[in-house]
Motif scaffolding. Structure first.
Motif, PDB file in Angstrom:
ATOM      1  N   ASN A   1       0.866  -1.180   0.000  1.00  0.00           N
ATOM      2  CA  ASN A   1       0.000   0.000   0.000  1.00  0.00           C
ATOM      3  C   ASN A   1       0.906   1.234   0.000  1.00  0.00           C
ATOM      4  O   ASN A   1       2.143   1.097   0.008  1.00  0.00           O
ATOM      5  CB  ASN A   1      -1.000  -0.009   1.166  1.00  0.00           C
TER       6      ASN A   1
ATOM      7  N   SER B   1       3.859   1.780  -4.257  1.00  0.00           N
ATOM      8  CA  SER B   1       2.953   0.635  -4.385  1.00  0.00           C
ATOM      9  C   SER B   1       2.502   0.510  -5.834  1.00  0.00           C
ATOM     10  O   SER B   1       2.786   1.367  -6.670  1.00  0.00           O
ATOM     11  CB  SER B   1       1.755   0.812  -3.448  1.00  0.00           C
TER      12      SER B   1
ATOM     13  N   HIS C   1       5.952  -5.099   2.928  1.00  0.00           N
ATOM     14  CA  HIS C   1       5.582  -4.095   3.924  1.00  0.00           C
ATOM     15  C   HIS C   1       6.676  -4.123   4.980  1.00  0.00           C
ATOM     16  O   HIS C   1       6.979  -5.169   5.542  1.00  0.00           O
ATOM     17  CB  HIS C   1       4.212  -4.392   4.548  1.00  0.00           C
TER      18      HIS C   1
ATOM     19  N   CYS D   1      -2.495  -6.346  -4.306  1.00  0.00           N
ATOM     20  CA  CYS D   1      -1.188  -6.173  -4.954  1.00  0.00           C
ATOM     21  C   CYS D   1      -0.925  -7.360  -5.892  1.00  0.00           C
ATOM     22  O   CYS D   1      -0.480  -7.180  -7.038  1.00  0.00           O
ATOM     23  CB  CYS D   1      -0.104  -6.080  -3.866  1.00  0.00           C
TER      24      CYS D   1
END
Ligand code: NAP
Ligand code: SF4
Length: 690
Positions: A80, A92, A121, A163
């Motif tokens: 994100n 992202s 992340h 994603c």
């Protein structure tokens, strides 16, 4: 043992034409076939945020795909907008960028390789604190992270799945879920960072739920041939990390959740054990991958310090893994696999694990490249154009700068003559090779020696060029290097005073009590050499003992109880490492390796003294003033490691003949003489020759 494992290429190994039968065997993943067992591991290149990033990335990966690698993993892409750091750029995957990504994936596919997008992340490694399972600050972090709520965790899992869906639309063959190195998923897995007592923490089953839910949700959102590789931390190397049983149980649970491949991660970023530096023995951690491979059916990838085809082949032949991941070695040489395949492994430009142009750049937010290959991540801005005419080029000095210049100019089609005063090529690199833990530097000299032969450079060794020798050339490049800088205190002609070159080559036998004057890169090198135990660090077992790695699997995180060096057989030397500047010695050493060198100095019990004023050397030793007080170090030898000055003695005689040379490397700027700058400058000068 799985069906996939049973496809290991025993039949192919009888194929004498194949120099690396295990490494070069295809791998059928059921619907997707990899052409060999090589994986280019994920590396953030710094190209990702350039305005022409997709063209740059396509050129970067195309070179590696054309060079024969089987599977490429991209640098980490945020799941994100905040995933790579809330204050940094949004890296992202966006629907608006899919066409750009398609350029990258198409280019890679056209060259016969497959590509996974790494979904990342960083959790509490965000400099602003970021988010984490629990509000516990990382020892290398600047702020306490925000503890995620249950709803936020659910949203994050959806982010991973979204994603992956976008990655599939962009033409990626799959994703690598980054679950190691202490990033967010790893933070959920380990009790070190997960102190929750809800559905996402407490028991082992609840700590691994985040990782498993991510894989399950990606699987649900993708088709059966979409690859999901999980980068699993096989060895955390931090206190309160996972146990071996937990690593294996998680690997089995990931397999049940639907991963296609399991990749290896070793050590969190905050670990105080070197895992990829040049002092780490080649293939040191493959044995940890073996424990997982023996317990699952999906193929498993080994990683860390695998930098030659022979090392990779041995790991696969032993059965430690099904594939090998090499990130930096493919920065160093995009044609690694093609050369291995063509029986030309001696031509490979080997990664020496110095980190100087790759990870040190990443950690200072600069575009990565490679010390031994400045073309890496500069594929579009450093084209190797053919020379317009076969002009004659003289290069004086066969250190790193001169070698890079000579070889690059010859590749372009120039007629190059390389003069070297010493009987061998390499310059200061010949000293670096002699430092324990820097033996890899020999590979660079082997590479350049081979390139000189292949490109037909006329090499004149043991020949100190004079101005007369240089009159008939169209271009003269001076790469004459450096001379050691003489400090200004009295007694430099005392027999106890030796140069760093004399100490490193063994030209002077060094006594038991030694003062090292100058605590820069070479001062630390000399300290390492003079205190190096006869055996410690030379084998994997000794290396683990030195750094406190528990290979038995008995402890959490794989850390041995004591972080003690095996220095029982260290030379009985007492060494003082000195500098004039106040503050810690070695503070200016490189980001990713300086801490290792400072740790070694501590482990070996060296006396480090800073803020000193040198007075003189005499029969009583080295006289100093520290904090205004006089002191004498009764040493047998004083080793001068006080930097260098440029050697430019040819400039004046050349000027007298009207020849204006191009000056490169240490002869140009001695203050920052290092091989990265030297090779880069030598290469660029050769590319700029008209
Ligand atoms: P350096 O890093 O510049 O260190 C020279 C040392 O000598 C400094 O500690 C300096 O500290 C001291 N010094 C300088 N002038 C002096 C003087 N007149 N009298 C007394 N002390 C003096 O140089 P180096 O150690 O020779 O290294 C050269 C280059 O090679 C470096 O740029 C480095 O990047 C590279 N190198 C790198 C590595 C590595 O591991 N990455 C290893 C070796 C070399 P004070 O002035 O405070 O005393
Ligand atoms: Fe390897 Fe050093 Fe090049 Fe990085 S800079 S890829 S560590 S040789």
């Amino acid at each position: 043992m799985s069906i996939l494992h049973s496809l290991a290429p025993s039949a192919l190994s009888e194929e004498t034409a194949n120099p690396y039968p295990h490494l070069l065997a295809p791998l059928d993943l059921g619907g997707v076939t990899l052409r060999n067992r090589t994986v280019m591991g994920s590396m953030h290149t710094g190209l990702e945020t350039l305005p022409d990033r997709f063209e740059q990335l396509a050129a970067f990966y195309a070179a590696r795909a054309q060079g024969g690698v089987g599977l490429i993993v991209t640098g980490g892409v945020g799941v994100n907008a905040q995933a790579l750091g809330a204050a940094g750029p949004d890296e992202s995957l966006h629907a608006a960028d899919l066409d750009g990504h398609r350029l990258v994936t198409r280019t890679i596919h056209d060259a016969g390789a497959k590509v996974l997008l790494q979904a990342l992340h960083i959790g509490r490694y965000d400099h602003g604190g970021g988010v984490a399972p629990s509000a516990i600050r990382s020892p290398i972090g600047r702020a306490v992270p925000h503890e995620l709520s249950g709803a936020q965790i659910e949203a994050l899992i959806d982010d991973y799945a979204r994603c992956a869906t976008l990655a599939a639309q962009a033409g990626y063959d799959g994703v690598e879920v980054m679950g190691s190195e202490g990033y967010l998923i790893n933070q959920f897995i380990a009790p070190r960072t997960n102190r929750r007592n809800d559905a996402w923490g407490g028991s082992f089953e609840r700590r691994i739920r985040f990782a498993l839910e991510i894989v399950r949700r990606i699987r649900r959102a993708s088709d059966e041939h979409f690859m999901v590789m999980f980068r699993l931390s096989m060895l955390d190397l931090v206190e309160d990390g996972s146990t071996r049983q937990e690593v294996i149980a998680l690997a089995q649970a990931l397999e049940a959740a639907g991963v296609t491949l399991i990749n290896t991660g070793i050590g969190w970023h905050e670990a105080r054990v070197p895992t990829i530096a040049t002092c780490v023995p080649r293939g040191a951690f493959a044995g940890f991958t073996r424990h997982v491979r023996d317990a699952v059916s999906v193929p498993v990838v080994a990683a860390n310090r695998i930098n030659t085809p022979a090392v990779a082949e041995a790991i696969l032949a032993r059965g430690d893994a099904d594939l090998v991941s090499m990130a930096r070695p493919l920065l160093a040489d995009p044609d690694f696999v093609a050369k291995a395949t063509a029986h030309r492994a001696d031509e490979i430009n080997t990664c020496i694990a110095c980190n100087q142009a790759c990870l040190d750049h990443t950690f200072s937010a600069r575009r990565v490249s490679c010390l031994v290959n400045p073309f890496a991540a500069h594929e579009r801005d450093l084209p190797l154009a053919a020379a317009a005419r076969r002009a004659r080029v003289a290069v004086v000095g066969a250190g790193p700068a001169g070698l890079a210049c000579a070889v690059t100019a010859a590749r372009r089609g120039y007629a190059v003559t390389l003069f070297e005063a010493a009987p061998r090529i390499g310059g200061q690199f010949n000293l670096a090779c002699r430092i324990p833990g820097k033996e890899e530097f020999r590979e660079t000299l082997r590479y350049f020696q081979r390139q000189l032969e292949l490109t037909g450079v006329s090499v004149k060794l043991a020949r100190r060029a004079r101005a007369d020798d240089l009159e008939d050339f169209d271009h003269v490049v001076l790469a004459t290097g450096v001379v050691p800088r003489a400090p200004s205190f009295e007694g430099l002609d005392h027999p106890s005073v030796v140069s760093y070159a004399e100490a490193i080559t063994g030209a002077k036998a060094i006594g038991q009590r030694v003062a090292i004057v100058g605590a820069g890169g070479i001062g630390f090198d000399v300290a390492e050499l003079l205190t190096h135990p006869a055996t410690a660090g030379d084998t994997i077992t000794d290396y683990f003992a030195q750094w406190g790695v528990d290979a038995s699997g008995a402890t959490r995180g794989g850390l041995a109880a004591a972080h003690a060096a095996t220095c029982a057989d260290a030379p009985a030397r007492e060494v003082w490492l000195l500098q004039r500047k106040p503050g810690a010695a070695g503070a200016g050493l490189a980001v990713t390796t300086g801490w290792i060198r400072r740790s070694v100095v501590k482990q070996r019990g060296l006396h480090s003294m800073t803020g000193v004023e040198y007075v003189r050397v005499d029969d009583n030793g080295l006289h100093l003033r520290v904090d205004g007080k006089a002191r004498v170090l009764a040493v047998d030898h004083v080793v001068l490691c006080t930097g260098q000055e440029s050697r430019r003695d040819l400039l004046a005689p050349l000027a007298a003949r009207g020849i204006e040379p191009i000056v490169i490397g240490g002869a140009d700027v001695a203050a920052e003489i290092d091989a990265k700058r030297a090779i880069d400058q030598g290469t660029r000068v050769a590319l700029g020759l008209a």
